[in-house]
Design a protein around this motif. Structure first.
Motif, PDB file in Angstrom:
ATOM      1  N   PHE A 148      -8.788  13.858   4.771  1.00  0.00           N
ATOM      2  CA  PHE A 148      -7.590  13.550   3.982  1.00  0.00           C
ATOM      3  C   PHE A 148      -6.805  12.395   4.601  1.00  0.00           C
ATOM      4  CE2 PHE A 148      -3.032  14.188   3.220  1.00  0.00           C
ATOM      5  CZ  PHE A 148      -3.006  14.133   1.832  1.00  0.00           C
ATOM      6  N   LEU A 149      -6.593  12.447   5.913  1.00  0.00           N
ATOM      7  CA  LEU A 149      -5.826  11.393   6.583  1.00  0.00           C
ATOM      8  C   LEU A 149      -6.544  10.045   6.510  1.00  0.00           C
ATOM      9  CD1 LEU A 149      -4.445  13.217   9.756  1.00  0.00           C
ATOM     10  CD2 LEU A 149      -3.137  12.358   7.807  1.00  0.00           C
ATOM     11  N   ARG A 150      -7.862  10.057   6.624  1.00  0.00           N
ATOM     12  CA  ARG A 150      -8.604   8.801   6.522  1.00  0.00           C
ATOM     13  C   ARG A 150      -8.426   8.173   5.147  1.00  0.00           C
ATOM     14  NH1 ARG A 150     -15.055   7.872   6.032  1.00  0.00           N
ATOM     15  NH2 ARG A 150     -14.534   8.848   4.058  1.00  0.00           N
ATOM     16  N   GLY A 151      -8.543   8.994   4.099  1.00  0.00           N
ATOM     17  CA  GLY A 151      -8.385   8.471   2.745  1.00  0.00           C
ATOM     18  C   GLY A 151      -6.992   7.932   2.490  1.00  0.00           C
ATOM     19  N   VAL A 152      -5.983   8.612   3.020  1.00  0.00           N
ATOM     20  CA  VAL A 152      -4.591   8.197   2.816  1.00  0.00           C
ATOM     21  C   VAL A 152      -4.268   6.932   3.607  1.00  0.00           C
ATOM     22  CG1 VAL A 152      -2.194   8.868   3.279  1.00  0.00           C
ATOM     23  CG2 VAL A 152      -3.750  10.494   2.216  1.00  0.00           C
ATOM     24  N   CYS A 153      -4.699   6.882   4.861  1.00  0.00           N
ATOM     25  CA  CYS A 153      -4.304   5.780   5.755  1.00  0.00           C
ATOM     26  C   CYS A 153      -5.094   4.499   5.510  1.00  0.00           C
ATOM     27  CB  CYS A 153      -4.461   6.214   7.210  1.00  0.00           C
ATOM     28  SG  CYS A 153      -3.365   7.571   7.680  1.00  0.00           S
ATOM     29  N   VAL A 154      -6.381   4.621   5.196  1.00  0.00           N
ATOM     30  CA  VAL A 154      -7.208   3.429   5.026  1.00  0.00           C
ATOM     31  C   VAL A 154      -6.779   2.631   3.794  1.00  0.00           C
ATOM     32  CG1 VAL A 154      -9.548   2.661   4.443  1.00  0.00           C
ATOM     33  CG2 VAL A 154      -9.208   4.275   6.291  1.00  0.00           C
ATOM     34  N   VAL A 155      -6.371   3.324   2.740  1.00  0.00           N
ATOM     35  CA  VAL A 155      -6.029   2.644   1.483  1.00  0.00           C
ATOM     36  C   VAL A 155      -4.588   2.128   1.485  1.00  0.00           C
ATOM     37  CG1 VAL A 155      -5.993   2.904  -1.044  1.00  0.00           C
ATOM     38  CG2 VAL A 155      -7.717   4.090   0.298  1.00  0.00           C
ATOM     39  N   LEU A 156      -3.739   2.680   2.344  1.00  0.00           N
ATOM     40  CA  LEU A 156      -2.322   2.286   2.342  1.00  0.00           C
ATOM     41  C   LEU A 156      -2.117   0.781   2.547  1.00  0.00           C
ATOM     42  CD1 LEU A 156       0.586   3.284   2.096  1.00  0.00           C
ATOM     43  CD2 LEU A 156       0.569   3.708   4.572  1.00  0.00           C
ATOM     44  N   PRO A 157      -2.770   0.119   3.525  1.00  0.00           N
ATOM     45  CA  PRO A 157      -2.590  -1.336   3.677  1.00  0.00           C
ATOM     46  C   PRO A 157      -3.019  -2.134   2.443  1.00  0.00           C
ATOM     47  CG  PRO A 157      -3.575  -0.412   5.651  1.00  0.00           C
ATOM     48  CD  PRO A 157      -3.591   0.671   4.627  1.00  0.00           C
ATOM     49  N   VAL A 158      -3.980  -1.613   1.680  1.00  0.00           N
ATOM     50  CA  VAL A 158      -4.408  -2.294   0.449  1.00  0.00           C
ATOM     51  C   VAL A 158      -3.245  -2.405  -0.519  1.00  0.00           C
ATOM     52  CG1 VAL A 158      -5.921  -2.121  -1.571  1.00  0.00           C
ATOM     53  CG2 VAL A 158      -6.815  -1.565   0.685  1.00  0.00           C
ATOM     54  N   ALA A 159      -2.513  -1.291  -0.686  1.00  0.00           N
ATOM     55  CA  ALA A 159      -1.356  -1.290  -1.591  1.00  0.00           C
ATOM     56  C   ALA A 159      -0.229  -2.160  -1.052  1.00  0.00           C
ATOM     57  CB  ALA A 159      -0.878   0.143  -1.799  1.00  0.00           C
ATOM     58  N   VAL A 160      -0.005  -2.121   0.266  1.00  0.00           N
ATOM     59  CA  VAL A 160       1.076  -2.915   0.874  1.00  0.00           C
ATOM     60  C   VAL A 160       0.794  -4.402   0.743  1.00  0.00           C
ATOM     61  CG1 VAL A 160       2.245  -3.455   3.040  1.00  0.00           C
ATOM     62  CG2 VAL A 160       1.746  -1.077   2.467  1.00  0.00           C
ATOM     63  N   LEU A 161      -0.460  -4.805   0.988  1.00  0.00           N
ATOM     64  CA  LEU A 161      -0.821  -6.227   0.926  1.00  0.00           C
ATOM     65  C   LEU A 161      -0.715  -6.791  -0.488  1.00  0.00           C
ATOM     66  CD1 LEU A 161      -3.903  -6.288   3.328  1.00  0.00           C
ATOM     67  CD2 LEU A 161      -1.749  -7.479   3.693  1.00  0.00           C
ATOM     68  N   ILE A 162      -1.180  -6.024  -1.465  1.00  0.00           N
ATOM     69  CA  ILE A 162      -1.169  -6.554  -2.834  1.00  0.00           C
ATOM     70  C   ILE A 162       0.233  -6.559  -3.432  1.00  0.00           C
ATOM     71  CG2 ILE A 162      -1.545  -4.465  -4.222  1.00  0.00           C
ATOM     72  CD1 ILE A 162      -3.791  -6.132  -5.653  1.00  0.00           C
ATOM     73  N   LYS A 163       1.120  -5.725  -2.902  1.00  0.00           N
ATOM     74  CA  LYS A 163       2.499  -5.697  -3.402  1.00  0.00           C
ATOM     75  C   LYS A 163       3.232  -7.001  -3.096  1.00  0.00           C
ATOM     76  CE  LYS A 163       6.432  -2.545  -3.692  1.00  0.00           C
ATOM     77  NZ  LYS A 163       7.447  -3.590  -3.812  1.00  0.00           N
ATOM     78  N   LYS A 164       2.803  -7.716  -2.059  1.00  0.00           N
ATOM     79  CA  LYS A 164       3.471  -8.959  -1.661  1.00  0.00           C
ATOM     80  C   LYS A 164       2.887 -10.198  -2.342  1.00  0.00           C
ATOM     81  CE  LYS A 164       4.512  -7.041   2.926  1.00  0.00           C
ATOM     82  NZ  LYS A 164       4.312  -7.202   4.379  1.00  0.00           N
ATOM     83  N   MET A 165       1.848 -10.008  -3.159  1.00  0.00           N
ATOM     84  CA  MET A 165       1.157 -11.141  -3.770  1.00  0.00           C
ATOM     85  C   MET A 165       1.866 -11.622  -5.034  1.00  0.00           C
ATOM     86  SD  MET A 165      -1.667 -12.046  -2.074  1.00  0.00           S
ATOM     87  CE  MET A 165      -0.653 -11.925  -0.618  1.00  0.00           C
TER      88      MET A 165
END
Length: 307
Positions: A148-165
């Motif tokens: 669960f933690l791997r799925g939550v943590c690995v994808v989080l930077p994807v959302a953070v990075l694309i939010k700034k685009m």
């Protein structure tokens, strides 16, 4: 505010010219699919919880798979039904990012659960005498937490990075839901960091998971081939059929979608859409059916309830 336009199933009017997009021709089958998914996975969870004979490592991992399937389906359901039932195709930027995050997180979680189930089969077949001492309740809880933690943590930077685009004027997505690759192609700017991290995340989750599953089954097959009796071989291998089917149902559309995103830009949009829908909708619907049919204890319990 920044909004995206979601697409239903493009290209159908060219294939079926008489088809009216204003009709509810697609909403009813989708509702039936989602109801079947909810009924199947919730029934599995209820049976595993209520029947103490199913309180074993294999069924604990199966309950994790059912929860991941529920999360994956519920992530896509709001926009899918909104498009085909209410004709609502607009989605605000923040909601799109949230949906993208949950879709990719639950997909990574499901991939991790399939690895855990492969490990369960490996221990059960290769080291049957140590099965109970290795797969303890404490270990299963820790494995579930790590997945669960791997799925939550690995994808989080994807959302953070694309939010700034910054996004271009064209904000039409190719699917009925938000996917990272689909949103990335609408960015007006340098997407090297986003693409590199997205590729790293996929390799760290699905790529690594598929390799571990492959190695597990290589050792399982070697152990099965060492069994002298043909009947015993078939009996042992039959315990893996449900898991192998779940792997194929999950990974075949995923691999096909990844290949098409990179090398199939010349293909019609309908191909991309159908593969993406199959990747997100088919496993949650078929997994409960496969395990209910192939697993004797669950099949017996369902027949008892029906009678």
């Amino acid at each position: 505010p920044l909004t995206f336009t979601l697409t239903g199933i493009p290209g159908l009017l060219k294939i079926f010219p008489g088809l009216l997009m204003s009709s509810y021709w697609m909403a009813l089958p989708l509702c039936c699919l989602y109801l079947l998914m909810l009924l199947g996975n919730c029934t599995l969870l209820w049976m595993i919880k209520s029947d103490h004979s199913l309180h074993t490592p294999m069924y604990y991992f199966l309950s994790m798979l059912a929860m991941a399937d529920l999360g994956l389906s519920l992530s896509t359901m709001p926009t899918m039904l909104a498009i085909f039932w209410f004709k609502s195709t607009s989605l605000c930027f923040e909601a799109c990012i949230v949906q993208m995050y949950f879709i990719h997180s639950f997909s990574a979680i499901e991939s991790g659960v399939l690895v855990a189930m492969a490990f369960d089969r490996f221990v059960a077949i290769c080291y049957p005498l140590c099965y109970g001492s290795v797969l303890t309740s404490s270990l299963i809880t820790k494995v579930g937490g790590v997945i669960f933690l791997r799925g939550v943590c690995v994808v989080l930077p994807v959302a953070v990075l694309i939010k700034k685009m910054p996004f271009c004027s064209s904000r039409v997505l190719s699917h009925s839901f938000c996917l990272h690759q689909d949103m990335l192609r609408l960015v007006c700017g340098d997407v090297k960091v986003n693409s590199l991290y997205g590729l790293t995340a996929v390799i760290f989750t699905k790529g690594l998971d598929s390799l571990v599953i492959l190695l597990s089954y290589m050792m399982i097959i070697r152990a099965i081939l060492n069994i002298v009796s043909q009947e015993a071989r078939a009996k042992v291998f039959s315990t893996c059929i449900s898991h192998l089917t779940a792997i194929l149902i999950f990974y075949i559309p995923l691999i096909g979608l990844s290949i098409i995103h990179r090398f199939g830009k010349h293909l019609p949009p309908l191909t991309h859409t159908l593969l993406a829908d199959a990747y997100l909708l088919v496993p949650p619907v078929l997994n409960p059916l496969v395990y209910s049919w192939k697993t004797k204890q669950i099949r017996r319990r369902i027949l008892t309830l029906l009678c």
